[in-house]
Design an enzyme around this catalytic site. Sequence first.
Site, PDB file in Angstrom:
ATOM      1  N   HIS A   1      -0.156  10.490   7.794  1.00 56.55           N
ATOM      2  CA  HIS A   1      -0.159   9.480   8.889  1.00 56.55           C
ATOM      3  C   HIS A   1       0.894   9.584   9.982  1.00 56.55           C
ATOM      4  O   HIS A   1       1.674  10.561   9.623  1.00 56.55           O
ATOM      5  CB  HIS A   1      -0.425   8.189   8.247  1.00 56.55           C
ATOM      6  CG  HIS A   1       0.712   7.996   7.207  1.00 56.55           C
ATOM      7  ND1 HIS A   1       1.887   7.776   7.524  1.00 56.55           N
ATOM      8  CD2 HIS A   1       0.738   7.773   5.929  1.00 56.55           C
ATOM      9  CE1 HIS A   1       2.949   7.564   6.515  1.00 56.55           C
ATOM     10  NE2 HIS A   1       2.109   7.573   5.507  1.00 56.55           N
TER      11      HIS A   1
ATOM     12  N   GLY B   1       3.831   8.240   9.919  1.00 59.22           N
ATOM     13  CA  GLY B   1       4.987   8.158   9.525  1.00 59.22           C
ATOM     14  C   GLY B   1       5.246   9.805   9.132  1.00 59.22           C
ATOM     15  O   GLY B   1       6.384  10.054   9.400  1.00 59.22           O
ATOM     16  N   HIS B   2       4.183  10.630   8.580  1.00 58.77           N
ATOM     17  CA  HIS B   2       4.506  11.860   8.289  1.00 58.77           C
ATOM     18  C   HIS B   2       4.885  12.663   9.383  1.00 58.77           C
ATOM     19  O   HIS B   2       5.441  13.699   9.761  1.00 58.77           O
ATOM     20  CB  HIS B   2       3.311  12.582   7.480  1.00 58.77           C
ATOM     21  CG  HIS B   2       3.059  11.967   6.417  1.00 58.77           C
ATOM     22  ND1 HIS B   2       2.020  11.229   5.987  1.00 58.77           N
ATOM     23  CD2 HIS B   2       3.825  12.127   5.265  1.00 58.77           C
ATOM     24  CE1 HIS B   2       1.997  10.859   4.482  1.00 58.77           C
ATOM     25  NE2 HIS B   2       3.154  11.382   4.251  1.00 58.77           N
TER      26      HIS B   2
ATOM     27  N   LYS C   1      11.242   4.887   4.190  1.00 59.67           N
ATOM     28  CA  LYS C   1      10.372   3.666   3.650  1.00 59.67           C
ATOM     29  C   LYS C   1      10.886   3.826   2.202  1.00 59.67           C
ATOM     30  O   LYS C   1      10.920   2.869   1.436  1.00 59.67           O
ATOM     31  CB  LYS C   1       8.850   4.009   3.836  1.00 59.67           C
ATOM     32  CG  LYS C   1       8.053   3.379   3.137  1.00 59.67           C
ATOM     33  CD  LYS C   1       6.743   3.107   3.608  1.00 59.67           C
ATOM     34  CE  LYS C   1       5.820   2.174   2.635  1.00 59.67           C
ATOM     35  NZ  LYS C   1       5.417   2.924   1.513  1.00 59.67           N
ATOM     36  N   ASP C   2      10.994   5.057   1.481  1.00 59.18           N
ATOM     37  CA  ASP C   2      11.119   4.991   0.222  1.00 59.18           C
ATOM     38  C   ASP C   2      12.534   5.249   0.003  1.00 59.18           C
ATOM     39  O   ASP C   2      13.123   6.372  -0.296  1.00 59.18           O
ATOM     40  CB  ASP C   2      10.384   6.394  -0.126  1.00 59.18           C
ATOM     41  CG  ASP C   2       8.918   6.288  -0.370  1.00 59.18           C
ATOM     42  OD1 ASP C   2       8.395   5.427  -1.019  1.00 59.18           O
ATOM     43  OD2 ASP C   2       8.123   6.964   0.421  1.00 59.18           O
TER      44      ASP C   2
ATOM     45  N   GLN D   1      14.286   6.500  -3.110  1.00 58.66           N
ATOM     46  CA  GLN D   1      13.975   7.921  -3.436  1.00 58.66           C
ATOM     47  C   GLN D   1      14.990   8.802  -2.489  1.00 58.66           C
ATOM     48  O   GLN D   1      15.627   9.862  -2.935  1.00 58.66           O
ATOM     49  CB  GLN D   1      12.700   8.255  -2.708  1.00 58.66           C
ATOM     50  CG  GLN D   1      12.068   9.689  -2.482  1.00 58.66           C
ATOM     51  CD  GLN D   1      10.721   9.923  -2.332  1.00 58.66           C
ATOM     52  OE1 GLN D   1       9.975   9.879  -3.234  1.00 58.66           O
ATOM     53  NE2 GLN D   1      10.315  10.345  -0.959  1.00 58.66           N
TER      54      GLN D   1
ATOM     55  N   VAL E   1       7.855   4.236  10.291  1.00 61.34           N
ATOM     56  CA  VAL E   1       6.861   3.865  11.301  1.00 61.34           C
ATOM     57  C   VAL E   1       5.653   2.734  10.826  1.00 61.34           C
ATOM     58  O   VAL E   1       5.287   2.907   9.485  1.00 61.34           O
ATOM     59  CB  VAL E   1       5.882   5.210  11.535  1.00 61.34           C
ATOM     60  CG1 VAL E   1       5.185   5.004  12.835  1.00 61.34           C
ATOM     61  CG2 VAL E   1       6.946   6.261  11.827  1.00 61.34           C
TER      62      VAL E   1
ATOM     63  N   SER F   1       0.355   6.168   2.588  1.00 60.72           N
ATOM     64  CA  SER F   1      -1.143   6.661   2.251  1.00 60.72           C
ATOM     65  C   SER F   1      -1.857   5.982   1.541  1.00 60.72           C
ATOM     66  O   SER F   1      -3.134   5.887   1.465  1.00 60.72           O
ATOM     67  CB  SER F   1      -0.663   8.064   1.437  1.00 60.72           C
ATOM     68  OG  SER F   1       0.004   8.923   2.165  1.00 60.72           O
ATOM     69  N   ARG F   2      -1.248   4.699   0.883  1.00 64.85           N
ATOM     70  CA  ARG F   2      -2.191   3.961  -0.021  1.00 64.85           C
ATOM     71  C   ARG F   2      -3.002   2.734   0.805  1.00 64.85           C
ATOM     72  O   ARG F   2      -3.576   2.013   0.110  1.00 64.85           O
ATOM     73  CB  ARG F   2      -1.255   3.443  -1.138  1.00 64.85           C
ATOM     74  CG  ARG F   2      -0.802   4.590  -2.223  1.00 64.85           C
ATOM     75  CD  ARG F   2       0.107   3.728  -3.375  1.00 64.85           C
ATOM     76  NE  ARG F   2       0.197   4.689  -4.507  1.00 64.85           N
ATOM     77  CZ  ARG F   2       1.348   5.629  -4.595  1.00 64.85           C
ATOM     78  NH1 ARG F   2       2.056   5.388  -3.495  1.00 64.85           N
ATOM     79  NH2 ARG F   2       1.276   6.359  -5.293  1.00 64.85           N
TER      80      ARG F   2
HETATM   81  O1  PAF Z   1       7.674  10.565  -0.886  1.00 61.93           O
HETATM   82  C1  PAF Z   1       6.594  11.256  -1.236  1.00 61.93           C
HETATM   83  O2  PAF Z   1       5.545  11.722  -0.547  1.00 61.93           O
HETATM   84  C2  PAF Z   1       6.856  12.163  -2.605  1.00 61.93           C
HETATM   85  O3  PAF Z   1       7.773  11.383  -3.477  1.00 61.93           O
HETATM   86  C3  PAF Z   1       7.429  13.646  -2.298  1.00 61.93           C
HETATM   87  C4  PAF Z   1       8.894  13.357  -1.744  1.00 61.93           C
HETATM   88  C5  PAF Z   1       6.721  14.557  -1.533  1.00 61.93           C
HETATM   89  C6  PAF Z   1       7.680  14.236  -3.822  1.00 61.93           C
HETATM   90  O4  PAF Z   1       6.479  14.377  -4.228  1.00 61.93           O
END
Ligand code: PAF
Length: 285
Positions: free
Chosen positions: A34, A36-37, A151-152, A155, A178, A188-189
């Site tokens: 989307h 964001g990517h 957003k993550d 992570q 975004v 994505s969800r």
């Molecule tokens: O953020 C994500 O989409 C996933 O956690 C990642 C970093 C691609 C690892 O699978």
Amino acid sequence: MRETARLVELRSLVQGWRQRHERVALVPTMGHLHEGHRALIREARQRADRVVVSIFVNPMQFDDPKDLEHYPRTLATDRDILVRDNVDLLFSPTVESIYPQGPGLSTRVHVTGLDGILEGKYRPGHFEGVATIVCKLFNLVQPDDAVFGEKDYQQLLILRRMVADLDIPVRIHAAPIVREADGLAMSSRNGRLPENDRRRAVAPYKALLRAEDLLKQGKSINAIERAGTDALEHAGLKVDYFAIRRADDLGNAQVNDTAVVILVAAWLGNVRLIDCLPVYLNANR
Ligand code: PAF
């Protein structure tokens, strides 16, 4: 755009670029791309001569088998987006090639401390799966740069810690969240949100903005966290956490901290929404 699912081919393509002294950036994704990517890809393009996007729905990071089963897989439309965005290489390996012994039997990367709080508390094993796959992707692609979404947020911090602790020579860059027109963070969800619940999905973002205001007014951390949780429950969401933490290590925020992040995870029906808002505060407030 080149495309491969084969590890050997990936390595030889990237090696060719490196021999020509081209800088390589990696954008790891799980697909269903989307806006964001696309922002991550733009950031990668600014950093490097070559952009590799990986699409791999990583079974090791799913704590719920149903979530893994229902995770959207849309390789054909993803490919169109990547071609349009001038990505150099799409790497979309199979589960068998990444985990020949099965995900359960792999060596794992565990980032102690950071992966047991907030998201880690509610999704046991999730960050171990994320750190392991990202470490493997870094070893396979050997990029100079890698881009992840803010957003993550947790992570992002875990991956920064991982590259620092394991001396992995990759620079990690963060791209801002975004949002949809109403403020919902793209994910994505989101496609799983039922039509009649969509309007309520903006509640976490509204609660974050309200919390930011209260922080700037000097209200106490506990009171703001409580108010955020109450507002979400009032809107009919089930809250996993609404927390204000130090921005650099997610430790408990104190009144005099100047860089904090507000993080939220809440369920709307059976869709789990996460969002966050970094906030910079005046030391003399
Ligand atoms: O953020 C994500 O989409 C996933 O956690 C990642 C970093 C691609 C690892 O699978």
